[in-house]
Design a protein around this motif. Structure first.
Motif, PDB file in Angstrom:
ATOM      1  N   TYR A   1       0.829  -1.091  -0.065  1.00  0.00           N
ATOM      2  CA  TYR A   1      -0.059  -0.043   0.031  1.00  0.00           C
ATOM      3  C   TYR A   1       0.941   1.316   0.098  1.00  0.00           C
ATOM      4  O   TYR A   1       0.447   2.344  -0.699  1.00  0.00           O
ATOM      5  N   THR A   2       1.816   1.305   0.472  1.00  0.00           N
ATOM      6  CA  THR A   2       3.033   2.301   0.820  1.00  0.00           C
ATOM      7  C   THR A   2       3.319   2.658  -0.662  1.00  0.00           C
ATOM      8  O   THR A   2       3.510   3.914  -1.080  1.00  0.00           O
ATOM      9  N   LEU A   3       3.519   1.696  -1.478  1.00  0.00           N
ATOM     10  CA  LEU A   3       4.162   1.947  -2.940  1.00  0.00           C
ATOM     11  C   LEU A   3       3.042   2.308  -3.811  1.00  0.00           C
ATOM     12  O   LEU A   3       3.006   3.234  -4.678  1.00  0.00           O
ATOM     13  N   LEU A   4       1.882   1.698  -3.528  1.00  0.00           N
ATOM     14  CA  LEU A   4       0.513   1.935  -4.525  1.00  0.00           C
ATOM     15  C   LEU A   4      -0.026   3.370  -4.299  1.00  0.00           C
ATOM     16  O   LEU A   4      -0.675   3.957  -5.166  1.00  0.00           O
ATOM     17  N   ASP A   5       0.097   4.162  -3.070  1.00  0.00           N
ATOM     18  CA  ASP A   5      -0.394   5.310  -2.938  1.00  0.00           C
ATOM     19  C   ASP A   5       0.979   6.339  -3.211  1.00  0.00           C
ATOM     20  O   ASP A   5       2.042   6.224  -2.748  1.00  0.00           O
ATOM     21  N   ALA A   6       0.438   7.125  -4.289  1.00  0.00           N
ATOM     22  CA  ALA A   6       1.537   8.119  -4.669  1.00  0.00           C
ATOM     23  C   ALA A   6       2.330   9.026  -3.603  1.00  0.00           C
ATOM     24  O   ALA A   6       3.469   9.313  -3.628  1.00  0.00           O
ATOM     25  N   GLY A   7       1.409   9.479  -2.772  1.00  0.00           N
ATOM     26  CA  GLY A   7       2.043  10.256  -1.435  1.00  0.00           C
ATOM     27  C   GLY A   7       2.945   9.596  -0.889  1.00  0.00           C
ATOM     28  O   GLY A   7       3.814  10.248  -0.062  1.00  0.00           O
ATOM     29  N   SER A   8       2.761   8.310  -0.581  1.00  0.00           N
ATOM     30  CA  SER A   8       4.050   7.576   0.414  1.00  0.00           C
ATOM     31  C   SER A   8       4.755   6.627  -0.521  1.00  0.00           C
ATOM     32  O   SER A   8       5.709   6.160   0.095  1.00  0.00           O
ATOM     33  N   ARG A   9       4.930   6.734  -1.770  1.00  0.00           N
ATOM     34  CA  ARG A   9       5.666   5.849  -2.684  1.00  0.00           C
ATOM     35  C   ARG A   9       7.068   6.339  -2.360  1.00  0.00           C
ATOM     36  O   ARG A   9       8.102   5.145  -2.306  1.00  0.00           O
ATOM     37  N   GLY A  10       7.509   7.275  -2.203  1.00  0.00           N
ATOM     38  CA  GLY A  10       8.955   7.632  -1.940  1.00  0.00           C
ATOM     39  C   GLY A  10       9.255   7.112  -0.479  1.00  0.00           C
ATOM     40  O   GLY A  10      10.479   6.468  -0.450  1.00  0.00           O
ATOM     41  N   ALA A  11       8.526   6.934   0.470  1.00  0.00           N
ATOM     42  CA  ALA A  11       8.946   6.037   1.669  1.00  0.00           C
ATOM     43  C   ALA A  11       8.957   4.743   1.459  1.00  0.00           C
ATOM     44  O   ALA A  11      10.044   4.033   1.788  1.00  0.00           O
ATOM     45  N   GLY A  12       8.221   4.085   0.535  1.00  0.00           N
ATOM     46  CA  GLY A  12       8.196   2.704   0.289  1.00  0.00           C
ATOM     47  C   GLY A  12       9.430   2.416  -0.595  1.00  0.00           C
ATOM     48  O   GLY A  12      10.258   1.379  -0.301  1.00  0.00           O
ATOM     49  N   LEU A  13       9.678   3.175  -1.436  1.00  0.00           N
ATOM     50  CA  LEU A  13      11.042   3.101  -2.126  1.00  0.00           C
ATOM     51  C   LEU A  13      12.436   3.082  -1.430  1.00  0.00           C
ATOM     52  O   LEU A  13      13.373   2.401  -1.524  1.00  0.00           O
ATOM     53  N   ARG A  14      12.196   4.219  -0.500  1.00  0.00           N
ATOM     54  CA  ARG A  14      13.500   4.284   0.259  1.00  0.00           C
ATOM     55  C   ARG A  14      13.429   3.299   1.165  1.00  0.00           C
ATOM     56  O   ARG A  14      14.733   2.967   1.625  1.00  0.00           O
ATOM     57  N   ALA A  15      12.318   2.681   1.680  1.00  0.00           N
ATOM     58  CA  ALA A  15      12.500   1.354   2.669  1.00  0.00           C
ATOM     59  C   ALA A  15      13.323   0.461   2.161  1.00  0.00           C
ATOM     60  O   ALA A  15      14.041  -0.250   2.756  1.00  0.00           O
ATOM     61  N   LEU A  16      12.757  -0.085   0.666  1.00  0.00           N
ATOM     62  CA  LEU A  16      13.678  -1.140   0.477  1.00  0.00           C
ATOM     63  C   LEU A  16      15.251  -0.785  -0.124  1.00  0.00           C
ATOM     64  O   LEU A  16      15.800  -1.806   0.262  1.00  0.00           O
ATOM     65  N   ALA A  17      15.438   0.457  -0.429  1.00  0.00           N
ATOM     66  CA  ALA A  17      16.616   0.640  -0.861  1.00  0.00           C
ATOM     67  C   ALA A  17      17.620   0.722   0.486  1.00  0.00           C
ATOM     68  O   ALA A  17      18.905   0.240   0.254  1.00  0.00           O
ATOM     69  N   ALA A  18      17.271   1.548   1.561  1.00  0.00           N
ATOM     70  CA  ALA A  18      18.102   1.588   2.834  1.00  0.00           C
ATOM     71  C   ALA A  18      17.985   0.048   3.296  1.00  0.00           C
ATOM     72  O   ALA A  18      18.813  -0.030   4.168  1.00  0.00           O
ATOM     73  N   ALA A  19      17.028  -0.763   3.233  1.00  0.00           N
ATOM     74  CA  ALA A  19      17.192  -2.124   3.771  1.00  0.00           C
ATOM     75  C   ALA A  19      18.283  -2.791   3.008  1.00  0.00           C
ATOM     76  O   ALA A  19      19.284  -3.464   3.622  1.00  0.00           O
TER      77      ALA A  19
END
Length: 299
Positions: free
Chosen positions: A140-158
């Motif tokens: 859901y974090t990726l599918l919502d445009a408003g939170s997408r940056g947070a989702g992408l950063r979560a995967l990259a930072a992990a």
């Protein structure tokens, strides 16, 4: 990953209003139902089920600076979840109205403060969890445009921190809106991708479940297709295929069943279980979830 390693879960925190209908919805009239208010959200539910198994877990998300947000954080904390949850002024805590009947559920959603989750908050939360070994992301974090940056950063930072990663594909309708190609690009090379039957069809077409999982294994190292009462299928890039039947139980409310399944799968797999054993543990928790009203473990 050792059993002592922490799981960090990034995603939605929601107030669920669950109405278990006594019969078909009488449009334009009244339908008797059992109604319950409580905590929900895919990420929050998964965190609660993981904590209930005695595994250290941190939830990263966002709620409004309101009574509902305070209640959602308090109940998660009481259940053993470490909450790195941002309180966002000027936004309401997300709410979902769930209509449950005949083994299915329909959700009416106000995402609220979940849309305001930021990459900076995710970064801080990960920095404050040095014992983390795995990151699980609600899509859901990726599918919502408003939170997408947070989702992408979560995967990259992990990945930068050497954590293993997993993603739950979340929901077929928003997946269809963003498109399979975009979503699969966002989650490329995650260690584990979880999809239900509808989500698998959106992402891989109308194949049989094992074939869908094989298609998706080009993107994720391991893929699990959740099939509800028909069980689940695990496929990885070595062409290993594991199939597990579902437990037969009386279904009361399927809300949160997939989240409980994910929690069982993750804790078993991260603890070293083979695919068949991990699927069995996932099925056990999913069966426990559907036997009660609401999305969280009972205490």
């Amino acid at each position: 990953m050792s059993r002592a390693s922490r799981v960090v879960i990034v995603g939605d925190v929601i107030t669920d209003v669950v109405a278990v209908l006594s019969g078909p919805l009488a449009t334009g009239s009244d339908t008797p139902a059992e109604i319950r208010f409580g905590g929900g959200g895919q990420a929050a539910n998964t965190a609660a089920w993981i904590a209930a198994q005695g595994v250290a877990v941190t939830l990263v998300g966002a709620v409004g600076d309101d009574a509902a947000g305070r209640d959602r954080v308090a109940e998660l904390s009481d259940g053993g979840v470490d909450c790195a949850v941002d309180r966002v002024g000027g936004a309401a805590t997300g709410t979902v109205v769930v209509l449950a009947a005949d083994g299915e559920r329909t959700m009416v959603t106000e995402r609220g403060a979940n849309l305001r989750l930021t990459a900076a908050h995710v970064e801080r939360a990960l920095a404050e969890a040095p014992d983390a070994g795995h990151l699980h992301l609600s899509a859901y974090t990726l599918l919502d445009a408003g939170s997408r940056g947070a989702g992408l950063r979560a995967l990259a930072a992990a990945r930068e921190r050497g954590l293993t990663t997993s993603v739950d594909a979340a929901s077929a309708a928003p997946l269809r809106r963003v498109g399979a190609a975009a979503f699969l690009a966002w989650v490329r090379d995650v260690d584990l991708l979880l999809v239900n039957a509808d989500e698998a069809t959106v992402l891989a077409g109308g194949l049989d479940p094992a074939a869908q999982a094989r298609v998706l294994s080009a993107t994720a190292r391991r893929v699990v297709v959740k099939r509800g009462a028909a069980g689940a299928v695990w496929v990885d890039r070595t062409a290993t295929v594991s199939v597990a039947p579902a437990r037969r139980v009386a279904v009361v409310d399927v809300t949160g069943a997939g989240d409980a399944f994910a929690a069982g799968l993750l804790t078993a797999w991260l603890g070293g279980a083979e695919p068949q054993a991990a699927l069995a543990r996932a099925g056990d928790l999913g069966a426990l979830a559907v036997a009660t009203v609401g999305a969280r473990p009972t205490r």
